[in-house]
Design an enzyme around this catalytic site. Sequence first.
Site, PDB file in Angstrom:
ATOM      1  N   CYS A   1     -17.976 -10.818 -11.509  1.00 50.25           N
ATOM      2  CA  CYS A   1     -17.268  -9.648 -12.054  1.00 50.25           C
ATOM      3  C   CYS A   1     -18.241  -8.683 -12.730  1.00 50.25           C
ATOM      4  O   CYS A   1     -18.216  -7.482 -12.479  1.00 50.25           O
ATOM      5  CB  CYS A   1     -16.190 -10.111 -13.029  1.00 50.25           C
TER       6      CYS A   1
ATOM      7  N   CYS B   1     -16.221  -6.481 -10.201  1.00 48.31           N
ATOM      8  CA  CYS B   1     -15.346  -5.533 -10.917  1.00 48.31           C
ATOM      9  C   CYS B   1     -16.101  -4.413 -11.630  1.00 48.31           C
ATOM     10  O   CYS B   1     -15.735  -3.243 -11.489  1.00 48.31           O
ATOM     11  CB  CYS B   1     -14.513  -6.237 -11.986  1.00 48.31           C
TER      12      CYS B   1
ATOM     13  N   LYS C   1     -18.426  -2.174  -9.305  1.00 52.36           N
ATOM     14  CA  LYS C   1     -17.484  -1.535  -8.365  1.00 52.36           C
ATOM     15  C   LYS C   1     -16.746  -0.383  -9.042  1.00 52.36           C
ATOM     16  O   LYS C   1     -16.612   0.708  -8.510  1.00 52.36           O
ATOM     17  CB  LYS C   1     -16.508  -2.606  -7.842  1.00 52.36           C
TER      18      LYS C   1
ATOM     19  N   TYR D   1      -8.726  -6.264  -0.473  1.00 52.89           N
ATOM     20  CA  TYR D   1      -9.149  -5.492  -1.650  1.00 52.89           C
ATOM     21  C   TYR D   1     -10.512  -4.829  -1.434  1.00 52.89           C
ATOM     22  O   TYR D   1     -10.680  -3.632  -1.653  1.00 52.89           O
ATOM     23  CB  TYR D   1      -9.343  -6.431  -2.849  1.00 52.89           C
TER      24      TYR D   1
ATOM     25  N   GLU E   1     -11.148  -0.824  -1.092  1.00 52.69           N
ATOM     26  CA  GLU E   1     -11.806  -0.143  -2.227  1.00 52.69           C
ATOM     27  C   GLU E   1     -13.097   0.535  -1.773  1.00 52.69           C
ATOM     28  O   GLU E   1     -13.339   1.708  -2.067  1.00 52.69           O
ATOM     29  CB  GLU E   1     -12.097  -1.150  -3.345  1.00 52.69           C
TER      30      GLU E   1
ATOM     31  N   HIS F   1       6.891  13.261 -21.972  1.00 54.53           N
ATOM     32  CA  HIS F   1       6.783  14.352 -21.004  1.00 54.53           C
ATOM     33  C   HIS F   1       5.650  15.298 -21.358  1.00 54.53           C
ATOM     34  O   HIS F   1       5.475  15.595 -22.539  1.00 54.53           O
ATOM     35  CB  HIS F   1       8.113  15.127 -20.973  1.00 54.53           C
TER      36      HIS F   1
ATOM     37  N   GLU G   1       6.489   8.569 -16.973  1.00 54.76           N
ATOM     38  CA  GLU G   1       7.883   8.773 -17.396  1.00 54.76           C
ATOM     39  C   GLU G   1       8.861   8.550 -16.242  1.00 54.76           C
ATOM     40  O   GLU G   1      10.024   8.208 -16.458  1.00 54.76           O
ATOM     41  CB  GLU G   1       8.084  10.171 -17.998  1.00 54.76           C
TER      42      GLU G   1
HETATM   43  P1  NDP Z   1      -9.094 -10.537   0.801  1.00 55.58           P
HETATM   44  O1  NDP Z   1      -8.648 -11.931   0.976  1.00 55.58           O
HETATM   45  O2  NDP Z   1      -8.370  -9.623  -0.087  1.00 55.58           O
HETATM   46  O3  NDP Z   1      -9.176  -9.852   2.235  1.00 55.58           O
HETATM   47  C1  NDP Z   1      -9.847 -10.431   3.295  1.00 55.58           C
HETATM   48  C2  NDP Z   1      -9.666  -9.531   4.491  1.00 55.58           C
HETATM   49  O4  NDP Z   1     -10.447 -10.064   5.571  1.00 55.58           O
HETATM   50  C3  NDP Z   1      -8.220  -9.479   4.966  1.00 55.58           C
HETATM   51  O5  NDP Z   1      -7.900  -8.160   5.332  1.00 55.58           O
HETATM   52  C4  NDP Z   1      -8.232 -10.384   6.191  1.00 55.58           C
HETATM   53  O6  NDP Z   1      -7.346  -9.980   7.177  1.00 55.58           O
HETATM   54  C5  NDP Z   1      -9.641 -10.148   6.715  1.00 55.58           C
HETATM   55  N1  NDP Z   1     -10.060 -11.231   7.575  1.00 55.58           N
HETATM   56  C6  NDP Z   1     -10.138 -12.541   7.270  1.00 55.58           C
HETATM   57  N2  NDP Z   1     -10.527 -13.239   8.347  1.00 55.58           N
HETATM   58  C7  NDP Z   1     -10.696 -12.354   9.330  1.00 55.58           C
HETATM   59  C8  NDP Z   1     -11.062 -12.473  10.705  1.00 55.58           C
HETATM   60  N3  NDP Z   1     -11.337 -13.649  11.265  1.00 55.58           N
HETATM   61  N4  NDP Z   1     -11.125 -11.351  11.455  1.00 55.58           N
HETATM   62  C9  NDP Z   1     -10.808 -10.179  10.901  1.00 55.58           C
HETATM   63  N5  NDP Z   1     -10.448  -9.986   9.625  1.00 55.58           N
HETATM   64  C10 NDP Z   1     -10.397 -11.083   8.855  1.00 55.58           C
HETATM   65  O7  NDP Z   1     -10.635 -10.673   0.425  1.00 55.58           O
HETATM   66  P2  NDP Z   1     -11.639  -9.692  -0.267  1.00 55.58           P
HETATM   67  O8  NDP Z   1     -12.973 -10.202   0.143  1.00 55.58           O
HETATM   68  O9  NDP Z   1     -11.294  -8.285  -0.051  1.00 55.58           O
HETATM   69  O10 NDP Z   1     -11.455 -10.031  -1.798  1.00 55.58           O
HETATM   70  C11 NDP Z   1     -11.580 -11.398  -2.216  1.00 55.58           C
HETATM   71  C12 NDP Z   1     -10.748 -11.627  -3.429  1.00 55.58           C
HETATM   72  O11 NDP Z   1     -11.413 -11.071  -4.546  1.00 55.58           O
HETATM   73  C13 NDP Z   1      -9.379 -10.963  -3.406  1.00 55.58           C
HETATM   74  O12 NDP Z   1      -8.419 -11.749  -2.780  1.00 55.58           O
HETATM   75  C14 NDP Z   1      -9.099 -10.750  -4.857  1.00 55.58           C
HETATM   76  O13 NDP Z   1      -8.513 -11.909  -5.350  1.00 55.58           O
HETATM   77  C15 NDP Z   1     -10.483 -10.546  -5.430  1.00 55.58           C
HETATM   78  N6  NDP Z   1     -10.746  -9.105  -5.632  1.00 55.58           N
HETATM   79  C16 NDP Z   1      -9.977  -8.426  -6.498  1.00 55.58           C
HETATM   80  C17 NDP Z   1     -10.193  -7.092  -6.717  1.00 55.58           C
HETATM   81  C18 NDP Z   1      -9.327  -6.373  -7.677  1.00 55.58           C
HETATM   82  O14 NDP Z   1      -8.655  -7.020  -8.474  1.00 55.58           O
HETATM   83  N7  NDP Z   1      -9.278  -5.061  -7.637  1.00 55.58           N
HETATM   84  C19 NDP Z   1     -11.241  -6.350  -6.026  1.00 55.58           C
HETATM   85  C20 NDP Z   1     -11.972  -7.167  -5.115  1.00 55.58           C
HETATM   86  C21 NDP Z   1     -11.726  -8.485  -4.921  1.00 55.58           C
HETATM   87  P3  NDP Z   1      -5.805 -10.445   7.223  1.00 55.58           P
HETATM   88  O15 NDP Z   1      -5.102  -9.700   6.149  1.00 55.58           O
HETATM   89  O16 NDP Z   1      -5.429 -10.044   8.589  1.00 55.58           O
HETATM   90  O17 NDP Z   1      -5.820 -11.925   6.986  1.00 55.58           O
END
Ligand code: NDP
Length: 462
Positions: A43, A48, A51, A183, A187, A443, A448
Amino acid sequence: MADFDYDLLVLGAGSGGVATSRRAAMHGARVAVVESGRVGGTCVLRGCVPKKLLMYAASFGDAFAESRGYGWALGESPRFEMARWQATKGAETTRLEGIYRQMLAGGNVTLLEGQARLLAPQHVAVRAADGSEQVVSAGEIVLATGGSPVLDTLPGLESAATSNELLDLATLPASAAVIGGGYIAVEFASMLARLGVAVHLYFRDRLPLRGFDEMLRTAAASALQAAGVTLHAGGVPSAVRRLGDGSFVLLFGEERANAFPWVLNATGRRPNSGGLGLEELGLALGRNGAVPVDAHGHTSVAHLHAIGDVTDRKNLTPVAIAEGRALADALFGGLPPRTLDLNRIASAVFMLPPLASVGPSEEELRAAGHPHEVYETDFRPMKTAFVGGNERTRMKLLVDSASQRVLSVHMAGHDAPEIVQSLAVALTAGATKSHFDTTVAMHPTAAEEFVLMRSPTRRFAG
Ligand code: NDP
């Protein structure tokens, strides 16, 4: 306990590990934390914090453009220099790492720098960078080793950058392919586009952000397109190939290939559970290498516990911190075990404009057959509408039909994370729709609108 070197040994000095160790030490436990890299974890160092600093940088693009409509005359056209952001970001993460180190020392926690491996449930070998090894014993051990990007999702994807490398770039590429729809993908696609990169986003589903409320997913897709991101829904490549000049080709079976100077792998993260000696202790790891724990963070091995991303449940920093403090309070503070309600954790996607959410999506409520009412609004926010922008803010409340309790708040638009975080308190307190209705609006604000939605747009009877 006196037979051990420490009462508690925490593996990993990220936000969760530091919070756990400090809380245990506060209760009088003798505590050490083992860390093989920099102190601060994902983080603070690679997630976090940097980012969000890049998001702030990216947000100036719109601000410069809008400022003209507000009467400002700008001189030379603004230009983003990643190397200058990089230098400031590096100084900030170094400052924060120093604060984390001070918090450990000031909290009476010993920092052991090296790679940890469990030899027995209460014995850990710590190997320092110079190869020397010491064996440390502790009454209780907490795994707080976090997670890392998955590198082997597609053939060749390991040659692409992850968010770790993105945040260390000194210059930005002219164009980029981002693979993934979660995510991190959303982002960074949003930020890179606003920093002048021509972004192509490749994801598996029909919309990005699987699992979020459909309203937010649609809003995310529209905002990305408005920022110039080309969306490739259902269009993930079959393989990635890195060429000799460092550029990439995305392969789509035999028939198609797209070339990019730079590719971001954003296909998810995996628990850092390898090499810790867990399976040798008889601990069966779960999907993706997750460490299985009960509701209070205990593994099936006595005296061995785990918190945060290494358990792969709700991978958010505040969750790891809350889990760690609850565990330390129960182990050393004589407090009853606390369980977090992982279904009522607010979260945000820091794209531009951002999304935020607390509670189940409308689709989840329908799938569960839960009778509910939907209140929605959709408007052009004052700030961008004034300068002729087409941006929209969207809000949704989901209300339990029988009790009228507000189950969920979803928002896409400026300040959504700040607004939803505050409304999460109301949901924790059990607020009903009539509490929202009797709250007088402030307001003019966007927030709101949450207290001004009078009639449901639809009802689901179950
Ligand atoms: P996520 O789990 O959010 O997303 C992973 C993405 O990769 C999904 O879109 C998934 O697709 C895709 N994916 C997985 N396997 C494949 C594949 N074989 N082929 C193609 N696409 C694939 O992971 P992130 O790495 O974005 O983030 C990890 C975690 O970190 C999050 O879950 C969150 O908990 C945390 N995080 C939180 C943030 C915040 O609070 N703002 C910011 C960044 C991270 P599909 O949906 O189709 O499975």
